[in-house]
Motif scaffolding. Structure first.
Motif, short mmCIF file in Angstrom:
data_model
loop_
_atom_site.label_atom_id
_atom_site.label_comp_id
_atom_site.label_asym_id
_atom_site.label_seq_id
_atom_site.Cartn_x
_atom_site.Cartn_y
_atom_site.Cartn_z
N ASN A 1 97.59 31.74 35.65
CA ASN A 1 98.95 31.19 35.64
C ASN A 1 99.72 31.52 36.92
N LYS A 2 99.02 31.60 38.02
CA LYS A 2 99.67 31.79 39.31
C LYS A 2 99.99 30.45 39.96
N ILE A 3 99.31 29.42 39.51
CA ILE A 3 99.67 28.04 39.85
C ILE A 3 99.83 27.32 38.51
N THR A 4 101.02 26.80 38.27
CA THR A 4 101.33 26.20 36.97
C THR A 4 102.04 24.86 37.14
N LEU A 5 102.11 24.14 36.04
CA LEU A 5 102.84 22.87 35.99
C LEU A 5 104.03 23.05 35.05
N THR A 6 105.22 22.80 35.56
CA THR A 6 106.43 22.92 34.76
C THR A 6 106.61 21.66 33.91
N GLY A 7 107.07 21.87 32.68
CA GLY A 7 107.38 20.73 31.81
C GLY A 7 106.16 19.98 31.32
N LEU A 8 105.00 20.62 31.35
CA LEU A 8 103.77 19.94 30.94
C LEU A 8 103.85 19.48 29.50
N ALA A 9 103.41 18.25 29.27
CA ALA A 9 103.39 17.64 27.93
C ALA A 9 104.78 17.65 27.31
N GLY A 10 105.73 17.09 28.04
CA GLY A 10 107.09 16.99 27.54
C GLY A 10 107.22 15.98 26.42
N THR B 1 110.02 -5.14 24.92
CA THR B 1 111.14 -4.36 24.39
C THR B 1 111.78 -3.47 25.44
N GLY B 2 111.18 -3.41 26.61
CA GLY B 2 111.72 -2.54 27.65
C GLY B 2 111.24 -1.11 27.55
N LYS B 3 110.44 -0.80 26.54
CA LYS B 3 109.84 0.55 26.43
C LYS B 3 108.56 0.53 27.25
N ASN B 4 108.71 0.40 28.55
CA ASN B 4 107.55 0.15 29.40
C ASN B 4 107.19 1.30 30.33
N ALA B 5 107.69 2.50 30.04
CA ALA B 5 107.34 3.65 30.87
C ALA B 5 107.33 4.92 30.03
N THR B 6 106.44 5.82 30.38
CA THR B 6 106.38 7.11 29.69
C THR B 6 107.44 8.04 30.28
N THR B 7 107.63 9.15 29.62
CA THR B 7 108.35 10.24 30.26
C THR B 7 107.37 10.91 31.21
N ALA B 8 107.84 11.80 32.05
CA ALA B 8 106.95 12.48 33.01
C ALA B 8 105.98 13.38 32.26
N LEU B 9 104.72 13.35 32.66
CA LEU B 9 103.71 14.22 32.07
C LEU B 9 104.04 15.68 32.37
N PHE B 10 104.52 15.95 33.56
CA PHE B 10 105.06 17.26 33.95
C PHE B 10 106.05 17.00 35.08
N THR B 11 106.78 18.02 35.50
CA THR B 11 107.84 17.79 36.48
C THR B 11 107.65 18.50 37.81
N ASP B 12 106.92 19.63 37.81
CA ASP B 12 106.78 20.41 39.04
C ASP B 12 105.42 21.11 39.09
N VAL B 13 104.99 21.40 40.32
CA VAL B 13 103.86 22.29 40.56
C VAL B 13 104.44 23.56 41.16
N ASN B 14 104.13 24.70 40.52
CA ASN B 14 104.72 25.97 40.95
C ASN B 14 103.67 26.95 41.42
N ILE B 15 103.99 27.66 42.49
CA ILE B 15 103.21 28.81 42.93
C ILE B 15 104.04 30.03 42.53
N ALA B 16 103.44 30.94 41.78
CA ALA B 16 104.19 32.10 41.30
C ALA B 16 104.76 32.90 42.47
N GLY B 17 105.95 33.45 42.26
CA GLY B 17 106.59 34.24 43.31
C GLY B 17 106.08 35.67 43.34
N SER B 18 105.72 36.18 42.18
CA SER B 18 105.20 37.54 42.14
C SER B 18 103.77 37.49 41.64
N GLY B 19 102.95 38.42 42.11
CA GLY B 19 101.56 38.46 41.69
C GLY B 19 100.65 37.57 42.51
N VAL B 20 101.20 36.84 43.48
CA VAL B 20 100.39 36.00 44.37
C VAL B 20 100.48 36.59 45.76
#
Length: 198
Positions: free
Chosen positions: A106-115, A135-154
Motif C-alpha cells: 500500500n505504498k502506491i494506492t488508488l484513491t476512491g477505488l470502486a466508488g 436516457t442520458g445515463k451514458n457514463a459511469t462514475t470514475a473507477l478511481f480518482t487518484d494515484v498516490n505515492i505514500a509520503g511516509s514509508g517510501v
C-alpha cells in the motif's frame, strides 16, 4: 328459335365466366410485410478528464496524480453493461517486482477505488447500472480518482527500484444489455470478449 337459344346460352355462359372471374378477383389478394433487422452498434470510450501527463515525471514520496477513468457510451450505441480492470506495469522484470512490492505494501494506492455503482468480482470492477444513450445515463462514475505515492514509508531506494517509472493501464469492456443481469450478460459474451484479445 334455335339460334336464339344458342345466343342466349352463350350470353349466359359469358355472364357466368365474368361472374366467376370477378369472384376469383374478389376472393384473392396479396400483401407483404418486410421487416429489416440490423446489427446494433456498441461503442464505448474511456476518458480521464483530470489526468495531466506532464505530472507523470514527478514520482516522489507523497506525490498524488489525478487520474479518473470514466467509461462513456457513445451516441447511437445500444444499451450496455460495462466493466473495467487495471494493472500496474513496469518496464523490466526487476522493476515489476519492485513495483508489485510497493503496491502490495500500500505504498502506491488508488484513491476512491470502486466508488459509486462499482463492484469488484474477480479481476474486474463491474458498473452495476446499465449505460443508456437514450436516457442520458451514458457514463459511469470514475473507477478511481487518484494515484498516490505514500509520503511516509517510501524511500528513495524504493523509488529507484522503479527508476523507469510505471504505468497504470485501465482496460474497459462492454456488452450489449440482453437481460437484467450484468453477470449473466458478461458470462454469455465471454467467448467473444476473449476473441478480442486473441
Amino acid at each position: 328459335m334455335k339460334k336464339k337459344i344458342v345466343v342466349l346460352s352463350m350470353a349466359i355462359a359469358l355472364c357466368a365466366v365474368m361472374i366467376v372471374g370477378g369472384t376469383l378477383a374478389y376472393f384473392t389478394d396479396k400483401d407483404q410485410a418486410v421487416n429489416t433487422f440490423t446489427v446494433g452498434d456498441l461503442d464505448i470510450t474511456l476518458t480521464e478528464t483530470e489526468w495531466n501527463p506532464q505530472d507523470a515525471h514527478k514520482v516522489v514520496p507523497g506525490a498524488n496524480f489525478d487520474k479518473n477513468p470514466v467509461i462513456n457510451l457513445e451516441t447511437g450505441s445500444e444499451d450496455a453493461w460495462v466493466r473495467a480492470k487495471f494493472v500496474f506495469t513496469a518496464k523490466t522484470a526487476s522493476q515489476q517486482t519492485a513495483l508489485d512490492a510497493l503496491v502490495a505494501a500500500n505504498k502506491i494506492t488508488l484513491t476512491g477505488l470502486a466508488g459509486t455503482n462499482w463492484t469488484k468480482t474477480g479481476d474486474y470492477y463491474y458498473y452495476t447500472v446499465k449505460l443508456e444513450d437514450e436516457t442520458g445515463k451514458n457514463a459511469t462514475t470514475a473507477l478511481f480518482t487518484d494515484v498516490n505515492i505514500a509520503g511516509s514509508g517510501v524511500s528513495v531506494a524504493d523509488l529507484e527500484g522503479i527508476s523507469d517509472g510505471f504505468n497504470v493501464t485501465v482496460t474497459a469492456e462492454a456488452v450489449q444489455v440482453i437481460s437484467d443481469s450484468y453477470v449473466a450478460d458478461f458470462t454469455a459474451a465471454q467467448a467473444d470478449l476473449n476473441a478480442l484479445y486473441a
